[in-house]
Enzyme design. Structure first.
Site, PDB file in Angstrom:
ATOM      1  N   ASP A 226       4.908  -0.435  -6.909  1.00 10.22           N
ATOM      2  CA  ASP A 226       3.671  -0.770  -7.620  1.00 10.22           C
ATOM      3  C   ASP A 226       2.505   0.032  -7.062  1.00 10.22           C
ATOM      4  OD1 ASP A 226       2.212  -2.420  -9.557  1.00 10.22           O
ATOM      5  OD2 ASP A 226       1.258  -3.293  -7.786  1.00 10.22           O
TER       6      ASP A 226
ATOM      7  N   HIS B  62      -0.100  -0.340  -9.903  1.00 12.68           N
ATOM      8  CA  HIS B  62      -0.866  -1.224  -9.019  1.00 12.68           C
ATOM      9  C   HIS B  62      -1.333  -2.474  -9.773  1.00 12.68           C
ATOM     10  CE1 HIS B  62      -3.339  -1.009  -5.063  1.00 12.68           C
ATOM     11  NE2 HIS B  62      -3.056  -2.265  -5.361  1.00 12.68           N
TER      12      HIS B  62
ATOM     13  N   GLU C 254      -2.754   7.536  -5.265  1.00 16.99           N
ATOM     14  CA  GLU C 254      -2.884   6.939  -6.597  1.00 16.99           C
ATOM     15  C   GLU C 254      -4.339   6.821  -7.046  1.00 16.99           C
ATOM     16  OE1 GLU C 254      -3.100   2.179  -6.014  1.00 16.99           O
ATOM     17  OE2 GLU C 254      -1.155   3.059  -5.582  1.00 16.99           O
TER      18      GLU C 254
ATOM     19  N   ARG D 263       0.842  -1.189   0.000  1.00 13.19           N
ATOM     20  CA  ARG D 263       0.000   0.000   0.000  1.00 13.19           C
ATOM     21  C   ARG D 263       0.882   1.245   0.000  1.00 13.19           C
ATOM     22  NH1 ARG D 263      -3.317  -2.668  -1.692  1.00 13.19           N
ATOM     23  NH2 ARG D 263      -5.474  -3.029  -1.035  1.00 13.19           N
TER      24      ARG D 263
END
Length: 327
Positions: free
Chosen positions: A256, A293, A261, A232
C-alpha cells in the site's frame, strides 16, 4: 481559536471539519492547496496549521515561521514528511493524529488473504473471460505462520484480528506488550523473518528502520514468502524486493506504500508519465498488488484524523499536555 487547514479534501473531509469545528468552537481557514513556500503565507494570522502527507521541508518551515505559525499538526500517524530538526531549530512544535487502527489492520489482513489466494491473477484473467484454474491454486492461512513487525496500535490490532484465523503468529518489537503475548510469540527479528510464511510491516519510518527489508534480510526468508507493507515505503529496499520477486524468492508482495510515492499517490496520472520506474515495474507483476496508500481510508479513520488534529491544535493553544505532540 483559529486553525488553518491545508490539503483540504472537500469530498471526504468537509462534513467532519464542519462537525468538529462547531463542536470545539474553532474558526477554520481552508485551502485545497499543498503547503509550499508561496502558499505558507495563507496561514498568516494563524498559530496552528493542519496538513497531511505533503513534504514540509526547511524552506516551507521558514516560510511558516515568517507567517507566525507555531504548531503544525499532520492529520496522519506518520510524520516523517516533516523536517523535525528544522522545526525544532525554528521553535515550531509538531504533532500527529491517531485514528482507528482497524482501518489499516483489516486492510493488511485483506492484502494477506488476496496474496495467498492469488486474487490479482484471478481477476485479471476473469476480465478477459479466462476462468481456468491452472496457476491460481492458493494457500490457507490457518496452515501458515504470520510474522508481525511492529506491535503498536495497528500491529496489535492485526494480531488481535488475525488470532481468529487459527494461524501461528510471531511478533517483533523493541518494546514488548504483555497483552500481545496472549495471542502471539515475541521472537528476535532474525527468527521472525526466517520462520514466517507471511511478513506484515507495521513499524514507523526511522533512520534505524530504513530498508529493514533488504537483500541480506530477504535471503534469510523462506522461499515463496509473502510480504505486506501498509506502513511506510522506506521500510523496504525496493530494488532488492524486485530482484527477489524476479528470482522467485518472494512468492507475493502487497504494497500500500512504496518508496518515492510522494507527488504520485492521490493524483490522477491517466495519460501522464509517472516518474517512478520501480512502481511501474512492480505494477506489471501478476503476484504483486499495489494500492495507492489507501489502507487508512475509512469513514471512521477520516473522522478521527480531522477531530484529533483539531484537538491537538487546541491543546497546544491552551498550553495543555498534548498526547499527539511528537517534536
Amino acid at each position: 481559536m483559529k486553525i488553518f487547514v491545508y490539503n483540504y479534501r472537500k469530498d471526504d473531509e468537509e462534513a467532519f471539519f464542519d462537525l468538529f469545528s462547531n463542536q470545539y468552537d474553532v474558526t477554520l481557514g481552508i485551502s485545497e492547496k499543498t503547503p509550499t513556500v508561496k502558499t505558507a503565507m495563507l496561514a498568516k494570522g494563524y498559530d496552528c496549521v493542519s496538513v497531511i502527507t505533503s513534504k514540509i521541508d526547511a524552506p516551507i518551515l521558514e516560510a511558516f515561521k515568517e507567517a507566525g505559525v507555531k504548531f503544525i499538526s499532520t492529520r496522519t500517524i506518520g510524520y516523517d514528511h516533516i523536517d523535525l530538526e528544522k522545526a525544532k531549530e525554528l521553535g515550531i512544535k509538531v504533532g500527529n493524529a491517531t485514528y482507528s487502527p482497524s482501518s489499516v489492520a483489516d486492510y493488511a489482513i485483506m492484502l494477506i488473504l488476496m496474496s495467498l489466494r492469488k486474487i490479482k491473477l484471478i481477476m485479471n484473467r476473469a476480465a478477459y473471460q479466462n476462468f481456468k484454474l491452472d496457476g491460481v491454486r492458493g494457500r490457507e492461512l490457518p496452515k501458515l505462520t504470520v510474522g508481525v513487525i511492529g506491535t503498536g496500535k495497528i500491529g496489535s490490532c492485526v494480531i488481535e484480528h488475525l488470532s481468529g484465523f487459527g494461524c501461528k503468529i510471531l511478533a517483533y518489537d523493541l518494546y514488548e506488550s504483555e497483552k500481545i503475548k496472549e495471542k502471539a510469540s515475541y521472537v528476535s527479528f532474525n527468527q521472525l523473518i526466517s520462520e514466517s510464511d507471511i511478513i506484515t510491516l507495521h513499524a514507523p519510518s526511522t533512520n534505524e528502520n530504513h530498508h529493514l527489508i533488504n537483500e541480506k534480510t530477504i535471503k534469510m526468508m523462506k522461499n515463496q514468502v509473502v510480504i505486506v507493507n501498509t506502513a511506510r515505503g522506506s521500510l523496504i529496499d525496493t530494488n532488492a524486493l524486485i530482484e527477489a520477486i524476479e528470482q522467485g524468492k518472494i512468492g507475493a508482495a502487497a504494497l500500500d506504500v512504496i518508496e518515492n510515492e510522494t507527488h504520485i499517490y492521490y493524483k490522477d496520472y491517466n495519460e501522464k508519465i509517472i516518474n517512478n520506474r520501480e512502481l511501474l515495474l512492480l505494477k506489471s507483476y501478476p503476484n504483486v498488488i499495489l494500492t495507492p496508500h489507501t489502507a487508512f481510508y475509512t469513514d471512521q479513520a477520516v473522522s478521527d484524523m480531522v477531530e484529533n488534529s483539531i484537538r491537538s491544535c487546541l491543546l497546544f493553544l491552551e498550553g495543555k499536555e498534548n498526547p499527539w505532540e511528537v517534536a
